[in-house]
Scaffold this motif. Sequence first.
Motif, PDB file in Angstrom:
ATOM      1  N   THR A 233       0.854  -1.197   0.059  1.00 57.80           N
ATOM      2  CA  THR A 233      -0.117  -0.007   0.073  1.00 57.80           C
ATOM      3  C   THR A 233       0.920   1.171   0.064  1.00 57.80           C
ATOM      4  O   THR A 233       0.750   2.092  -0.761  1.00 57.80           O
ATOM      5  CB  THR A 233      -0.666  -0.040   1.340  1.00 57.80           C
ATOM      6  N   TYR A 234       1.689   1.139   0.919  1.00 56.36           N
ATOM      7  CA  TYR A 234       2.582   2.502   0.955  1.00 56.36           C
ATOM      8  C   TYR A 234       3.635   2.607  -0.256  1.00 56.36           C
ATOM      9  O   TYR A 234       3.886   3.716  -0.543  1.00 56.36           O
ATOM     10  CB  TYR A 234       3.496   2.529   2.253  1.00 56.36           C
ATOM     11  N   GLY A 235       4.011   1.582  -0.988  1.00 53.33           N
ATOM     12  CA  GLY A 235       4.629   1.643  -2.194  1.00 53.33           C
ATOM     13  C   GLY A 235       3.901   2.088  -3.227  1.00 53.33           C
ATOM     14  O   GLY A 235       4.390   2.860  -4.065  1.00 53.33           O
ATOM     15  N   LEU A 236       2.771   1.650  -3.379  1.00 52.69           N
ATOM     16  CA  LEU A 236       1.859   2.299  -4.377  1.00 52.69           C
ATOM     17  C   LEU A 236       1.349   3.753  -4.108  1.00 52.69           C
ATOM     18  O   LEU A 236       1.350   4.399  -5.104  1.00 52.69           O
ATOM     19  CB  LEU A 236       0.439   1.375  -4.330  1.00 52.69           C
TER      20      LEU A 236
ATOM     21  N   PHE B 162      -4.066   7.586  -2.871  1.00 53.29           N
ATOM     22  CA  PHE B 162      -4.237   5.955  -3.672  1.00 53.29           C
ATOM     23  C   PHE B 162      -3.176   5.092  -3.267  1.00 53.29           C
ATOM     24  O   PHE B 162      -1.986   5.305  -3.418  1.00 53.29           O
ATOM     25  CB  PHE B 162      -4.313   6.079  -5.086  1.00 53.29           C
ATOM     26  N   PRO B 163      -3.452   3.727  -2.746  1.00 54.16           N
ATOM     27  CA  PRO B 163      -5.045   3.363  -2.427  1.00 54.16           C
ATOM     28  C   PRO B 163      -4.959   3.557  -0.738  1.00 54.16           C
ATOM     29  O   PRO B 163      -4.160   4.074  -0.236  1.00 54.16           O
ATOM     30  CB  PRO B 163      -4.672   1.842  -2.603  1.00 54.16           C
ATOM     31  N   SER B 164      -6.366   3.269  -0.471  1.00 61.96           N
ATOM     32  CA  SER B 164      -6.343   3.483   0.925  1.00 61.96           C
ATOM     33  C   SER B 164      -5.784   2.519   1.831  1.00 61.96           C
ATOM     34  O   SER B 164      -6.259   1.489   1.593  1.00 61.96           O
ATOM     35  CB  SER B 164      -8.166   3.448   1.041  1.00 61.96           C
ATOM     36  N   GLY B 165      -4.972   2.886   2.748  1.00 68.04           N
ATOM     37  CA  GLY B 165      -4.271   2.151   3.709  1.00 68.04           C
ATOM     38  C   GLY B 165      -5.159   1.396   4.636  1.00 68.04           C
ATOM     39  O   GLY B 165      -5.337   0.640   5.057  1.00 68.04           O
ATOM     40  N   HIS B 166      -6.005   2.284   5.175  1.00 67.15           N
ATOM     41  CA  HIS B 166      -7.421   1.739   6.249  1.00 67.15           C
ATOM     42  C   HIS B 166      -8.150   0.752   5.382  1.00 67.15           C
ATOM     43  O   HIS B 166      -8.255  -0.350   6.115  1.00 67.15           O
ATOM     44  CB  HIS B 166      -8.182   3.153   6.613  1.00 67.15           C
TER      45      HIS B 166
ATOM     46  N   PRO C   3       1.254   9.138  -6.712  1.00 65.35           N
ATOM     47  CA  PRO C   3       0.677  10.061  -5.774  1.00 65.35           C
ATOM     48  C   PRO C   3      -0.685  10.695  -6.253  1.00 65.35           C
ATOM     49  O   PRO C   3      -0.782  10.941  -7.557  1.00 65.35           O
ATOM     50  CB  PRO C   3       1.776  11.290  -5.936  1.00 65.35           C
ATOM     51  N   GLU C   4      -1.679  10.650  -5.258  1.00 63.43           N
ATOM     52  CA  GLU C   4      -2.634  11.561  -5.945  1.00 63.43           C
ATOM     53  C   GLU C   4      -3.499  12.359  -4.748  1.00 63.43           C
ATOM     54  O   GLU C   4      -3.418  11.904  -3.733  1.00 63.43           O
ATOM     55  CB  GLU C   4      -3.861  10.413  -6.139  1.00 63.43           C
TER      56      GLU C   4
END
Length: 179
Positions: free
Chosen positions: A69-72, A89-93, A77-78
């Motif tokens: 997730t954190y790599g994406l 992007f994307p939602s970590g939660h 970046p959005e």
Amino acid sequence: MARGKTLTCALALSTVLAAQPALAGGWKTVAEVGRAGLVAAAFGGAAVQEDWNGVLQAAYSVGITAGATYGLKELFPEDRPNGRGDDSFPSGHASISFASAAFLHQRYGWQYGLPAYVVATTVGVARVESDHHHWYDVVAGAALGTATAFLFSTKYDDKVQLFPWGDTKGGGLAMNVKF
């Protein structure tokens, strides 16, 4: 069977705790508590059952999901809908919540997975309602978390158990097989 009831109670408690903050703290708090409750149910449920292989599988599912997730977020970046940052992007939660829910489903069955998916979906809705994510950020996070958990989780079998071990000279896994 008593351990299964304990896991059910832990999951029910996390669901109730996730719903309570909506009355007081709003959608952002619902997402925070829901995600924490699902992670606690995944790790705590496996530990209560002394399912150490399950604890490892939960760690792989949640850990690899978090890393991906954190790599994406860095690669794509959005801007967030609320304008606070470019890591929408994307939602970590959503990814962590769905990784936990899918682990519970894959490892212990739909009886645990279904309520966990309800909580995870609530987390996703909360992230959109609080303007922290777009709907597609949540869908992507949910897909990532679910896929990772299904990749690293297997159905619970109390006849085969793996135990992590370590000492000053190394570490590894020991296997216990009941006949």
